[in-house]
Write a protein that holds these residues in place. Structure first.
Motif, short mmCIF file in Angstrom:
data_model
loop_
_atom_site.label_atom_id
_atom_site.label_comp_id
_atom_site.label_asym_id
_atom_site.label_seq_id
_atom_site.Cartn_x
_atom_site.Cartn_y
_atom_site.Cartn_z
N SER A 146 0.72 -1.38 -0.07
CA SER A 146 -0.12 -0.05 0.12
C SER A 146 0.79 1.35 0.09
N ARG A 147 1.74 1.15 0.75
CA ARG A 147 2.75 2.60 0.69
C ARG A 147 3.45 2.49 -0.52
N THR A 148 3.99 1.43 -0.95
CA THR A 148 4.77 1.34 -2.36
C THR A 148 3.73 1.94 -3.56
N PHE A 149 2.39 1.43 -3.36
CA PHE A 149 1.50 1.80 -4.45
C PHE A 149 1.09 3.36 -4.38
N ALA A 150 1.06 3.95 -3.04
CA ALA A 150 0.58 5.56 -2.88
C ALA A 150 1.90 6.23 -3.45
N THR A 151 3.16 5.65 -3.13
CA THR A 151 4.24 6.59 -3.41
C THR A 151 4.36 6.50 -4.98
N SER A 198 -8.24 -4.14 12.09
CA SER A 198 -8.83 -2.65 12.31
C SER A 198 -7.57 -1.57 12.43
N ALA A 199 -6.96 -1.99 13.36
CA ALA A 199 -5.75 -1.18 13.60
C ALA A 199 -4.60 -1.15 12.39
N ILE A 200 -4.57 -2.06 11.74
CA ILE A 200 -3.48 -2.26 10.80
C ILE A 200 -4.06 -1.14 9.62
N THR A 201 -5.46 -1.46 9.34
CA THR A 201 -6.10 -0.61 8.27
C THR A 201 -5.95 0.91 8.53
N ARG A 202 -6.07 1.17 9.79
CA ARG A 202 -6.14 2.73 10.44
C ARG A 202 -4.58 3.19 10.11
N SER A 203 -3.73 2.34 10.44
CA SER A 203 -2.22 2.63 10.20
C SER A 203 -2.05 2.96 8.62
N ILE A 204 -2.68 2.08 7.51
CA ILE A 204 -2.47 2.26 6.24
C ILE A 204 -3.09 3.87 5.91
N ILE A 222 -3.67 6.34 7.73
CA ILE A 222 -2.84 7.63 8.48
C ILE A 222 -1.65 7.59 7.59
N ASP A 223 -1.12 6.62 7.08
CA ASP A 223 0.17 6.84 6.20
C ASP A 223 -0.04 7.45 4.78
N LEU A 224 -1.07 6.82 4.33
CA LEU A 224 -1.26 7.26 2.93
C LEU A 224 -1.85 8.77 2.84
N ARG A 225 -2.73 9.04 3.73
CA ARG A 225 -3.42 10.32 4.08
C ARG A 225 -2.31 11.38 4.58
N GLU A 226 -1.33 10.93 5.04
CA GLU A 226 -0.36 12.07 5.22
C GLU A 226 0.68 12.19 3.87
N MET A 227 0.53 11.20 3.38
CA MET A 227 1.30 11.31 1.87
C MET A 227 0.74 12.33 1.20
N LEU A 228 -0.63 12.56 1.27
CA LEU A 228 -1.54 13.51 0.47
C LEU A 228 -1.50 14.86 1.18
N ASN A 229 -0.71 14.89 2.46
CA ASN A 229 -1.03 16.17 3.16
C ASN A 229 -2.37 16.49 3.50
N ASP A 230 -3.09 15.41 3.79
CA ASP A 230 -4.49 15.80 4.22
C ASP A 230 -4.72 16.37 5.33
N GLU A 231 -6.12 16.86 5.64
CA GLU A 231 -6.20 17.24 6.90
C GLU A 231 -7.19 16.62 7.88
N ASN A 232 -7.40 16.76 8.95
CA ASN A 232 -8.30 15.91 9.88
C ASN A 232 -8.16 14.30 9.63
N ILE A 233 -6.80 14.06 9.74
CA ILE A 233 -6.41 12.70 9.68
C ILE A 233 -6.63 11.96 11.08
N PRO A 234 -7.49 10.68 10.82
CA PRO A 234 -7.84 10.17 11.98
C PRO A 234 -6.54 9.75 12.86
N GLU A 235 -6.87 9.47 14.11
CA GLU A 235 -5.84 8.97 15.29
C GLU A 235 -5.76 7.40 15.00
N PRO A 236 -4.65 6.86 15.38
CA PRO A 236 -4.68 5.45 15.50
C PRO A 236 -5.71 4.81 16.41
#
Length: 333
Positions: free
Chosen positions: A85-90, A302-308, A310-324
């Motif tokens: 997922s990280r590789t794909f988003a990058t 669920s925690a793994i999905t949420r970590s993905i 967070i990582d991908l939305r931070e790559m997008l410089n999104d706002e209101n990123i959810p907490e783990p």
């Protein structure tokens, strides 16, 4: 998933207390019958019983190892999903050529958001309790993680809505396997990018390899979800355990009757303890067979999905990123 270093003794006992209580009651009945009737039929030599116990222990060990292999394979599949997922988003963010129409950033975001929808849909698919061999965990049973229980009750459409266009969401929720259809849509999007000259042939092939990895890991998870530990192994282990534990009080009576009057009654607690230990081992294997349920020791998808997310939305410089997801009462879902 339980996150503390060790279960307390009380937690372990509470989870398996029925076996101990039933073992104590059964041993009490056998001991009382022996005490008040004096029939020698209630005593058996311990040696043949111990041989059976060795066989049962080996068989339970095999079952537990097989169950653990299923859990570990599931965890490796989700580890692959995280990495890919990280590789794909990058790749989406850095390898697509510039678009003269000026909507390239929005398009990249749409593709990455659709991938987040895939991870959520896959998690929901795996958490769906629909097999006769699974333990019956539903949202109302998740009293130890109330936040996740609320998410499960809200339904899949509400979770996917922030990451999919309205028309796509309407189409996806009508199908049985939403993750497969989302990956198909991603493949069509990549083909469109190639037709428009925004990615090269080589980049398209590389992206397709990542899509193939997503399919592979989804298939691995579905195989574990849809095909149980063969029932002959699970069933034989259970019945062997019952037969062995049924003989324990008779063997202990043979041992303790050689001592004074008090030691006859020691058959009861020792029988209850041995029966509890063997059924505890069987229960551990039983609850490790299906690693995608919402039980204490399952994969925290669920925690793994949420970590993905967070990582991908931070790559997008999104706002209101959810907490783990927080650890609730020592558990992470």
């Amino acid at each position: 998933m339980y996150t503390k270093r060790n279960y307390s003794l009380w937690m372990t006992f509470r989870w398996s207390r029925k076996s101990f209580i039933r073992g104590m009651l059964y041993a009490t009945a056998v001991t009382l019958l022996y005490k008040f009737t004096g029939w020698a039929i209630f005593t058996l030599p311990w040696e043949p019983i111990s041989v059976i116990g060795i066989a049962v222990a080996f068989y339970l060990g095999f079952k537990n190892n097989s169950s653990y292999d299923r859990t570990w394979e599931a965890r490796k599949a989700w580890g692959g999903i995280v990495n890919d997922s990280r590789t794909f988003a990058t790749g989406i963010l850095s390898l697509i050529e510039k678009d003269s129409h000026g909507d390239l950033e929005a398009r990249k975001k749409r593709i990455i958001y659709r991938h987040l929808a895939w991870t959520i849909a896959l998690r929901r698919l795996l958490r769906d309790t629909r097999k006769s061999w699974e333990h019956k965990y539903g949202p109302k049973d998740l009293f130890f993680v109330p936040q996740y229980a609320k998410i499960m009750e809200d339904g899949v459409a509400k979770e996917l809505a922030p990451y999919l266009a309205a028309d796509e969401l309407e189409c996806f929720i009508k199908v049985k396997n939403i993750p497969v259809q989302i990956l198909k849509k991603q493949t069509e999007e990549l083909a469109a990018l190639k037709e428009e000259g925004l990615i090269s042939d080589y980049k398209q092939v590389w992206f397709h390899q990542l899509i193939g990895n997503f399919y592979d890991n989804q298939g691995t998870c579905e195989r574990i979800k849809n095909f149980p530990l063969p029932r002959q192994y699970a069933s034989v282990a259970l019945w062997m355990n019952y037969f062995f534990c049924a003989l324990i009080p008779f063997g202990l009576l043979d041992i303790f009757e050689a001592s004074n009057e008090l030691w006859v009654w020691m058959t009861i607690p020792f029988s209850g303890l041995i029966i509890w230990i063997f059924f505890l081992m069987e229960r551990i294997g039983d609850y490790s067979e299906n690693p995608f349920e919402s039980a204490y020791n399952d994969i925290p998808i669920s925690a793994i999905t949420r970590s993905i997310e967070i990582d991908l939305r931070e790559m997008l410089n999104d706002e209101n990123i959810p907490e783990p997801y927080p650890v609730e009462n020592g558990f992470l879902m």
